[in-house]
Motif scaffolding. Structure first.
Motif, PDB file in Angstrom:
ATOM      1  N   ARG A  44       5.378 -18.068  14.637  1.00  0.00           N
ATOM      2  CA  ARG A  44       5.910 -19.273  15.269  1.00  0.00           C
ATOM      3  C   ARG A  44       7.423 -19.333  15.135  1.00  0.00           C
ATOM      4  O   ARG A  44       8.093 -20.023  15.913  1.00  0.00           O
ATOM      5  N   LEU A  45       7.962 -18.650  14.156  1.00  0.00           N
ATOM      6  CA  LEU A  45       9.409 -18.552  13.983  1.00  0.00           C
ATOM      7  C   LEU A  45       9.916 -17.356  14.788  1.00  0.00           C
ATOM      8  O   LEU A  45       9.550 -16.209  14.494  1.00  0.00           O
ATOM      9  N   PRO A  46      10.725 -17.558  15.814  1.00  0.00           N
ATOM     10  CA  PRO A  46      11.155 -16.449  16.676  1.00  0.00           C
ATOM     11  C   PRO A  46      11.855 -15.322  15.941  1.00  0.00           C
ATOM     12  O   PRO A  46      11.835 -14.176  16.396  1.00  0.00           O
ATOM     13  N   ARG A  47      12.461 -15.624  14.779  1.00  0.00           N
ATOM     14  CA  ARG A  47      13.187 -14.585  14.057  1.00  0.00           C
ATOM     15  C   ARG A  47      12.265 -13.664  13.268  1.00  0.00           C
ATOM     16  O   ARG A  47      12.678 -12.592  12.821  1.00  0.00           O
ATOM     17  N   VAL A  48      11.012 -14.040  13.080  1.00  0.00           N
ATOM     18  CA  VAL A  48      10.062 -13.190  12.361  1.00  0.00           C
ATOM     19  C   VAL A  48       9.625 -12.061  13.290  1.00  0.00           C
ATOM     20  O   VAL A  48       8.949 -12.293  14.298  1.00  0.00           O
ATOM     21  N   ALA A  49      10.008 -10.842  12.940  1.00  0.00           N
ATOM     22  CA  ALA A  49       9.704  -9.679  13.776  1.00  0.00           C
ATOM     23  C   ALA A  49       8.401  -9.009  13.378  1.00  0.00           C
ATOM     24  O   ALA A  49       7.710  -8.430  14.217  1.00  0.00           O
ATOM     25  N   SER A  50       8.046  -9.090  12.073  1.00  0.00           N
ATOM     26  CA  SER A  50       6.859  -8.369  11.597  1.00  0.00           C
ATOM     27  C   SER A  50       6.327  -9.034  10.341  1.00  0.00           C
ATOM     28  O   SER A  50       7.053  -9.745   9.641  1.00  0.00           O
ATOM     29  N   ILE A  51       5.045  -8.803  10.092  1.00  0.00           N
ATOM     30  CA  ILE A  51       4.352  -9.367   8.930  1.00  0.00           C
ATOM     31  C   ILE A  51       3.408  -8.307   8.395  1.00  0.00           C
ATOM     32  O   ILE A  51       2.787  -7.564   9.161  1.00  0.00           O
ATOM     33  N   ASN A  52       3.291  -8.240   7.076  1.00  0.00           N
ATOM     34  CA  ASN A  52       2.254  -7.379   6.486  1.00  0.00           C
ATOM     35  C   ASN A  52       1.386  -8.189   5.541  1.00  0.00           C
ATOM     36  O   ASN A  52       1.785  -9.255   5.057  1.00  0.00           O
ATOM     37  N   THR A  53       0.200  -7.690   5.295  1.00  0.00           N
ATOM     38  CA  THR A  53      -0.677  -8.285   4.291  1.00  0.00           C
ATOM     39  C   THR A  53      -1.526  -7.203   3.665  1.00  0.00           C
ATOM     40  O   THR A  53      -1.622  -6.083   4.186  1.00  0.00           O
ATOM     41  N   SER A  54      -2.129  -7.543   2.532  1.00  0.00           N
ATOM     42  CA  SER A  54      -3.060  -6.639   1.862  1.00  0.00           C
ATOM     43  C   SER A  54      -4.477  -7.130   2.134  1.00  0.00           C
ATOM     44  O   SER A  54      -4.871  -8.177   1.619  1.00  0.00           O
ATOM     45  N   GLY A  55      -5.215  -6.361   2.921  1.00  0.00           N
ATOM     46  CA  GLY A  55      -6.616  -6.710   3.097  1.00  0.00           C
ATOM     47  C   GLY A  55      -7.375  -6.656   1.796  1.00  0.00           C
ATOM     48  O   GLY A  55      -8.352  -7.366   1.589  1.00  0.00           O
ATOM     49  N   HIS A  56      -6.892  -5.814   0.868  1.00  0.00           N
ATOM     50  CA  HIS A  56      -7.611  -5.645  -0.398  1.00  0.00           C
ATOM     51  C   HIS A  56      -7.165  -6.654  -1.457  1.00  0.00           C
ATOM     52  O   HIS A  56      -7.556  -6.531  -2.619  1.00  0.00           O
ATOM     53  N   LYS A  57      -6.386  -7.639  -1.077  1.00  0.00           N
ATOM     54  CA  LYS A  57      -6.073  -8.741  -1.994  1.00  0.00           C
ATOM     55  C   LYS A  57      -6.846  -9.972  -1.523  1.00  0.00           C
ATOM     56  O   LYS A  57      -8.061 -10.010  -1.597  1.00  0.00           O
ATOM     57  N   TYR A  58      -6.136 -10.949  -0.991  1.00  0.00           N
ATOM     58  CA  TYR A  58      -6.856 -12.142  -0.549  1.00  0.00           C
ATOM     59  C   TYR A  58      -7.479 -11.978   0.831  1.00  0.00           C
ATOM     60  O   TYR A  58      -8.043 -12.925   1.370  1.00  0.00           O
ATOM     61  N   GLY A  59      -7.393 -10.744   1.377  1.00  0.00           N
ATOM     62  CA  GLY A  59      -8.223 -10.404   2.534  1.00  0.00           C
ATOM     63  C   GLY A  59      -9.653 -10.134   2.133  1.00  0.00           C
ATOM     64  O   GLY A  59     -10.523  -9.958   2.979  1.00  0.00           O
ATOM     65  N   LEU A  60      -9.901 -10.058   0.812  1.00  0.00           N
ATOM     66  CA  LEU A  60     -11.238 -10.011   0.208  1.00  0.00           C
ATOM     67  C   LEU A  60     -11.969  -8.695   0.429  1.00  0.00           C
ATOM     68  O   LEU A  60     -13.195  -8.656   0.563  1.00  0.00           O
ATOM     69  N   VAL A  61     -11.227  -7.582   0.430  1.00  0.00           N
ATOM     70  CA  VAL A  61     -11.806  -6.252   0.612  1.00  0.00           C
ATOM     71  C   VAL A  61     -11.421  -5.386  -0.587  1.00  0.00           C
ATOM     72  O   VAL A  61     -10.318  -5.487  -1.109  1.00  0.00           O
ATOM     73  N   TYR A  62     -12.367  -4.529  -1.008  1.00  0.00           N
ATOM     74  CA  TYR A  62     -12.054  -3.575  -2.068  1.00  0.00           C
ATOM     75  C   TYR A  62     -10.856  -2.710  -1.663  1.00  0.00           C
ATOM     76  O   TYR A  62     -10.628  -2.454  -0.476  1.00  0.00           O
ATOM     77  N   PRO A  63     -10.082  -2.177  -2.623  1.00  0.00           N
ATOM     78  CA  PRO A  63      -8.939  -1.326  -2.280  1.00  0.00           C
ATOM     79  C   PRO A  63      -9.413  -0.025  -1.646  1.00  0.00           C
ATOM     80  O   PRO A  63     -10.498   0.464  -1.974  1.00  0.00           O
ATOM     81  N   GLY A  64      -8.583   0.564  -0.736  1.00  0.00           N
ATOM     82  CA  GLY A  64      -7.298   0.013  -0.379  1.00  0.00           C
ATOM     83  C   GLY A  64      -7.140  -0.084   1.132  1.00  0.00           C
ATOM     84  O   GLY A  64      -7.306   0.908   1.826  1.00  0.00           O
ATOM     85  N   VAL A  65      -6.755  -1.261   1.582  1.00  0.00           N
ATOM     86  CA  VAL A  65      -6.455  -1.462   2.989  1.00  0.00           C
ATOM     87  C   VAL A  65      -5.371  -2.528   3.124  1.00  0.00           C
ATOM     88  O   VAL A  65      -5.379  -3.536   2.416  1.00  0.00           O
ATOM     89  N   GLY A  66      -4.392  -2.230   3.977  1.00  0.00           N
ATOM     90  CA  GLY A  66      -3.347  -3.186   4.305  1.00  0.00           C
ATOM     91  C   GLY A  66      -3.222  -3.277   5.813  1.00  0.00           C
ATOM     92  O   GLY A  66      -3.844  -2.513   6.556  1.00  0.00           O
ATOM     93  N   TRP A  67      -2.385  -4.216   6.253  1.00  0.00           N
ATOM     94  CA  TRP A  67      -2.181  -4.429   7.689  1.00  0.00           C
ATOM     95  C   TRP A  67      -0.710  -4.706   7.951  1.00  0.00           C
ATOM     96  O   TRP A  67      -0.057  -5.422   7.187  1.00  0.00           O
ATOM     97  N   ALA A  68      -0.190  -4.134   9.015  1.00  0.00           N
ATOM     98  CA  ALA A  68       1.175  -4.399   9.468  1.00  0.00           C
ATOM     99  C   ALA A  68       1.120  -4.787  10.933  1.00  0.00           C
ATOM    100  O   ALA A  68       0.489  -4.091  11.746  1.00  0.00           O
ATOM    101  N   LEU A  69       1.757  -5.900  11.269  1.00  0.00           N
ATOM    102  CA  LEU A  69       1.779  -6.385  12.650  1.00  0.00           C
ATOM    103  C   LEU A  69       3.214  -6.681  13.067  1.00  0.00           C
ATOM    104  O   LEU A  69       4.020  -7.161  12.248  1.00  0.00           O
ATOM    105  N   TRP A  70       3.509  -6.393  14.336  1.00  0.00           N
ATOM    106  CA  TRP A  70       4.802  -6.694  14.932  1.00  0.00           C
ATOM    107  C   TRP A  70       4.612  -7.701  16.051  1.00  0.00           C
ATOM    108  O   TRP A  70       3.580  -7.716  16.737  1.00  0.00           O
ATOM    109  N   ARG A  71       5.599  -8.550  16.230  1.00  0.00           N
ATOM    110  CA  ARG A  71       5.527  -9.639  17.214  1.00  0.00           C
ATOM    111  C   ARG A  71       5.162  -9.126  18.610  1.00  0.00           C
ATOM    112  O   ARG A  71       4.333  -9.709  19.298  1.00  0.00           O
ATOM    113  N   ASP A  72       5.782  -8.031  19.007  1.00  0.00           N
ATOM    114  CA  ASP A  72       5.541  -7.460  20.333  1.00  0.00           C
ATOM    115  C   ASP A  72       6.009  -6.015  20.321  1.00  0.00           C
ATOM    116  O   ASP A  72       6.475  -5.497  19.295  1.00  0.00           O
TER     117      ASP A  72
END
Length: 467
Positions: free
Chosen positions: A268-296
């Motif tokens: 929602r903030l136009p200046r945010v170009a990308s976000i990452n998270t750990s699926g294996h943390k509060y994504g509730l999955v055993y290690p190891g998986v992460g995710w990286a997303l870009w606005r466009d």
């Protein structure tokens, strides 16, 4: 009697037997001691090899009692079955395993929607082996975009990345590996994370981006992403410098969308170009998986993306690792499908409730001062009151005697004087376990109070925990 006849030349046909089908030399398995640092000369029976490894692993800590790790330590049995069914699938082979590739694509779409991408169908993303790889990929994209904007100056100019001193160590690794100057905003007083204005003042024409942490590993607090973006907006108005933001949401990006819906931190903030998270943390999955997303697509330079065709379609890939099992991605999709928004909200609210209740009980003991209370990430940090004859390292060491892995560590510059204990509450760490933790801690206090002085001389050697 047999209804058909086989080959009459029985001696010419031999059965092929896999060496793993039978127990090799079972008597030797009872009498021979295999070496530990070189390959044994002969095989062992599978039951013997299993028992040797199993017995040694008993000396590991109990992961469910590990209050240092953010990583998921409990999943439903059905998720374990699915992961077992997919552990032999190399998910990079998207043409051989098209359904695994499709589940990865669906997870990216779900996260783009969850993080309020302007057009979820236009957002791009990928799975990774964890947040560390996701951060590396995001940093690479920031550096490449900066280089494209500064073709007349790069590679002569040295790029820099601005972030708080509290960032996870993977960002220091990124700067080291990719030859980027790390510009760190220090801690000050009771501010334990990045200050937006101080971050903006460190930016110049060589800044590839600013990293904001949605959930500091040191104390569980959110960094003010919206205020950071506002400070960078003001910087652009003054100087013309247009600096993008990456949100490291290793933990908070799977907490805030469900529990803090009014908090604006994401796309929602136009200046945010990308976000990452750990699926294996509060994504509730055993290690190891992460995710990286870009606005466009503009946020992720096309030359960094490799493309693989599968089922007549086009599958972009962006990764540092190549071969890895599809099990964790499948487990992430299972969790999204299984819980939905309401389920994730219920799980995360429970962990926050446990954290806040536990923090209150620890404060009530009287010997400790809370730095945070678990009301952002389900994580809180606390330290000992002044004048006590013991310190946090004594507490950590004594709690380990009861099976609890409770990290103690000092803060980074400019608060190296502050040493704390930190508790991470995860799914599976119940109110009952929290009560047992408090009971064990309370039982230790009389002995700790009778100490003549803190017993830990070498703080660096007292714990291997740093982030």
């Amino acid at each position: 009697m047999a209804l058909h006849k086989g080959s009459e030349k029985h001696e010419e046909r031999l059965m092929s037997v896999n060496p793993f089908f039978g127990e090799a030399n079972p008597v030797g398995g009872m009498t021979e001691a295999p070496p530990t640092h070189r390959l044994p000369d002969t095989p062992l029976p599978p039951s013997t090899a299993y028992q040797l490894v199993h017995d040694e692993l008993m000396l590991d800590g109990n992961s469910r009692l590990n209050l240092a790790t953010f990583v998921t330590t409990w999943m439903e049995p059905q998720a374990g079955v699915l992961m077992g069914e997919c552990r032999d699938k190399n998910m990079i082979d998207k043409d051989e395993y098209p359904r695994t590739a499709e589940l990865e694509r669906r997870c990216v779409a779900m996260l783009a929607d969850l993080w309020n991408a302007p057009d979820p169908s236009a957002a791009v993303g990928c799975s990774t082996t964890g947040s560390s790889e996701a951060c590396m990929l995001a940093g690479m994209a920031l550096k490449r975009r900066w280089a494209q904007r500064n073709t007349d100056r790069y590679p002569g100019a040295r790029p820099n990345l601005v972030m708080g001193v509290n960032v996870q160590v993977c960002w220091e690794k990124f700067c080291n590996f990719w030859e980027v100057e790390a510009r760190l905003v220090p801690m000050e007083g009771d501010r334990f994370h990045l200050d937006p204005q101080a971050a903006a003042e460190l930016c110049d024409e060589n800044t590839i981006g600013v990293v904001g942490i949605l959930g500091s590993t040191f104390d569980g607090s959110y960094e003010p992403i919206a205020e950071l973006c506002a400070a960078l907006d003001a910087l652009k108005e003054r100087t013309g410098l247009d600096v993008p933001v990456h949100v490291d949401g290793a933990s908070g990006a799977m907490i805030a969308p469900f529990l803090d819906e009014d908090l604006v931190w994401d796309f929602r903030l136009p200046r945010v170009a990308s976000i990452n998270t750990s699926g294996h943390k509060y994504g509730l999955v055993y290690p190891g998986v992460g995710w990286a997303l870009w606005r466009d697509k503009e946020a992720l330079p096309e030359e960094l993306v490799f493309r693989v065709n599968y089922l007549g379609g086009d599958m972009p890939t962006f990764a540092l690792n190549f071969s890895r099992p599809g099990a964790q991605v499948v487990a992430q999709y299972y969790s999204f499908l299984r819980l939905g928004r309401d389920g994730y909200r219920a799980v995360q609210q429970t962990t926050r409730d446990v954290a806040r209740a536990l923090a209150g009980k620890i404060e009530a003991l009287g010997d400790f001062r809370l730095l945070t209370r678990g009301d952002e990430l389900p994580v809180f940090a606390f330290t000992t009151q002044a004048g006590l004859p013991y310190d946090v390292f004594d507490v950590s060491r004594r709690m380990r005697e009861h099976g609890w892995l409770l990290p103690a560590y000092t803060f980074p510059p400019d608060r190296e004087d502050l040493a704390v204990l930190r508790v991470v509450c995860r799914n599976g760490f119940s109110h009952d376990l929290a009560d047992l933790f408090v009971d064990d801690l309370a039982r230790l206090l009389p002995e700790l109070r009778r100490q003549p002085h803190p017993l830990t001389k070498d703080r660096e050697a007292a714990t291997s925990f740093h982030h």
